[in-house]
Design a protein around this motif. Structure first.
Motif, short mmCIF file in Angstrom:
data_model
loop_
_atom_site.label_atom_id
_atom_site.label_comp_id
_atom_site.label_asym_id
_atom_site.label_seq_id
_atom_site.Cartn_x
_atom_site.Cartn_y
_atom_site.Cartn_z
N LEU A 1 0.83 -1.19 0.00
CA LEU A 1 0.00 0.00 0.00
C LEU A 1 0.87 1.25 0.00
O LEU A 1 1.99 1.25 0.51
N ALA A 2 0.35 2.31 -0.55
CA ALA A 2 1.11 3.55 -0.68
C ALA A 2 1.08 4.38 0.60
O ALA A 2 0.17 4.28 1.40
N THR A 3 2.12 5.16 0.75
CA THR A 3 2.13 6.22 1.75
C THR A 3 2.10 7.53 0.99
O THR A 3 2.26 7.56 -0.22
N GLY A 4 1.89 8.59 1.69
CA GLY A 4 1.83 9.87 1.00
C GLY A 4 2.67 10.93 1.67
O GLY A 4 2.82 10.95 2.89
N ILE A 5 3.24 11.80 0.85
CA ILE A 5 3.94 12.98 1.32
C ILE A 5 3.82 14.00 0.21
O ILE A 5 3.94 13.66 -0.97
N GLY A 6 3.54 15.21 0.58
CA GLY A 6 3.52 16.23 -0.45
C GLY A 6 2.36 17.19 -0.35
O GLY A 6 1.54 17.13 0.56
N ASP B 1 -10.33 19.64 5.40
CA ASP B 1 -10.59 19.09 4.06
C ASP B 1 -9.45 18.17 3.62
O ASP B 1 -9.68 17.11 3.04
N ALA B 2 -8.23 18.58 3.90
CA ALA B 2 -7.07 17.74 3.54
C ALA B 2 -7.10 16.43 4.32
O ALA B 2 -6.86 15.36 3.76
N LEU B 3 -7.40 16.51 5.61
CA LEU B 3 -7.43 15.29 6.43
C LEU B 3 -8.56 14.36 6.01
O LEU B 3 -8.39 13.14 6.04
N ASP B 4 -9.68 14.91 5.60
CA ASP B 4 -10.78 14.07 5.09
C ASP B 4 -10.35 13.31 3.84
O ASP B 4 -10.63 12.12 3.70
N LEU B 5 -9.67 14.01 2.92
CA LEU B 5 -9.20 13.35 1.70
C LEU B 5 -8.19 12.26 2.03
O LEU B 5 -8.26 11.15 1.49
N ILE B 6 -7.28 12.56 2.93
CA ILE B 6 -6.27 11.56 3.33
C ILE B 6 -6.93 10.35 3.97
O ILE B 6 -6.60 9.21 3.65
N ALA B 7 -7.87 10.58 4.87
CA ALA B 7 -8.53 9.47 5.57
C ALA B 7 -9.29 8.58 4.60
O ALA B 7 -9.31 7.36 4.76
N SER B 8 -9.87 9.17 3.56
CA SER B 8 -10.61 8.35 2.60
C SER B 8 -9.69 7.68 1.58
O SER B 8 -10.01 6.60 1.08
N SER B 9 -8.54 8.28 1.31
CA SER B 9 -7.62 7.72 0.30
C SER B 9 -6.55 6.81 0.87
O SER B 9 -6.10 5.88 0.21
N PHE B 10 -6.13 7.10 2.09
CA PHE B 10 -5.06 6.34 2.74
C PHE B 10 -5.51 5.91 4.14
O PHE B 10 -4.92 6.33 5.14
N PRO B 11 -6.52 5.09 4.25
CA PRO B 11 -7.06 4.79 5.58
C PRO B 11 -6.10 4.03 6.49
O PRO B 11 -6.25 4.09 7.71
N TYR B 12 -5.11 3.33 5.94
CA TYR B 12 -4.23 2.51 6.77
C TYR B 12 -2.78 2.97 6.78
O TYR B 12 -1.96 2.43 7.51
N MET B 13 -2.45 3.91 5.97
CA MET B 13 -1.05 4.28 5.81
C MET B 13 -0.83 5.74 6.17
O MET B 13 -1.72 6.56 6.04
N PRO B 14 0.38 6.09 6.60
CA PRO B 14 0.66 7.47 6.98
C PRO B 14 0.76 8.41 5.77
O PRO B 14 1.07 7.98 4.66
N HIS B 15 0.47 9.64 6.01
CA HIS B 15 0.57 10.67 4.98
C HIS B 15 1.01 11.96 5.66
O HIS B 15 0.47 12.34 6.69
N TRP B 16 2.01 12.62 5.09
CA TRP B 16 2.50 13.89 5.62
C TRP B 16 2.12 14.97 4.62
O TRP B 16 2.81 15.20 3.64
N PRO B 17 1.00 15.65 4.84
CA PRO B 17 0.57 16.66 3.87
C PRO B 17 1.20 18.02 4.10
O PRO B 17 1.50 18.40 5.23
N GLN B 18 1.41 18.72 3.02
CA GLN B 18 1.76 20.13 3.08
C GLN B 18 0.62 20.88 2.40
O GLN B 18 0.05 20.40 1.42
#
Length: 106
Positions: free
Chosen positions: A8-13, A22-39
């Motif tokens: 599974l993918a992780t996210g950064i960027g 809004d960003a956290l909602d998108l992350i939770a729906s797209s990456f429910p099991y993996m970490p993501h570090w949004p900017q």
């Protein structure tokens, strides 16, 4: 039963949101099991690449930022002194000296 999460993918960027929720909602729906570090550079320029990754070079005067476009200031009168200072700071880390805070994310 434990779910297999391998592959599974992780996210950064950067994300195009101004609101954190809004960003956290998108992350939770797209990456429910993996970490993501949004900017969120649309929210604050300090969230962008230039500020986060190039701050040491900007602080030493090696890079200027105009309209979010970084460029090396090779024509600056103190270019060689600034470049020397950068490498002195970097090489001091190699020798175990303190100074890592200078290179940390702001």
């Amino acid at each position: 039963m434990k779910e297999d999460l391998s592959g599974l993918a992780t996210g950064i960027g950067s994300l195009p949101h101004k609101k954190v929720e809004d960003a956290l909602d998108l992350i939770a729906s797209s990456f429910p099991y993996m970490p993501h570090w949004p900017q969120l550079p649309q929210k604050d320029e300090k969230e962008g690449f230039v500020h986060q990754y190039l701050t040491p070079l900007v602080e030493l005067g090696l890079i200027s930022v105009e309209k979010q476009s970084p460029f090396f200031r090779t024509d600056a009168p103190d270019w060689l002194e600034s470049l020397t200072k950068f490498y002195e700071l970097y090489l001091s880390l190699e020798q175990g000296e303190d100074g890592l805070d200078f290179f940390a994310f702001p």
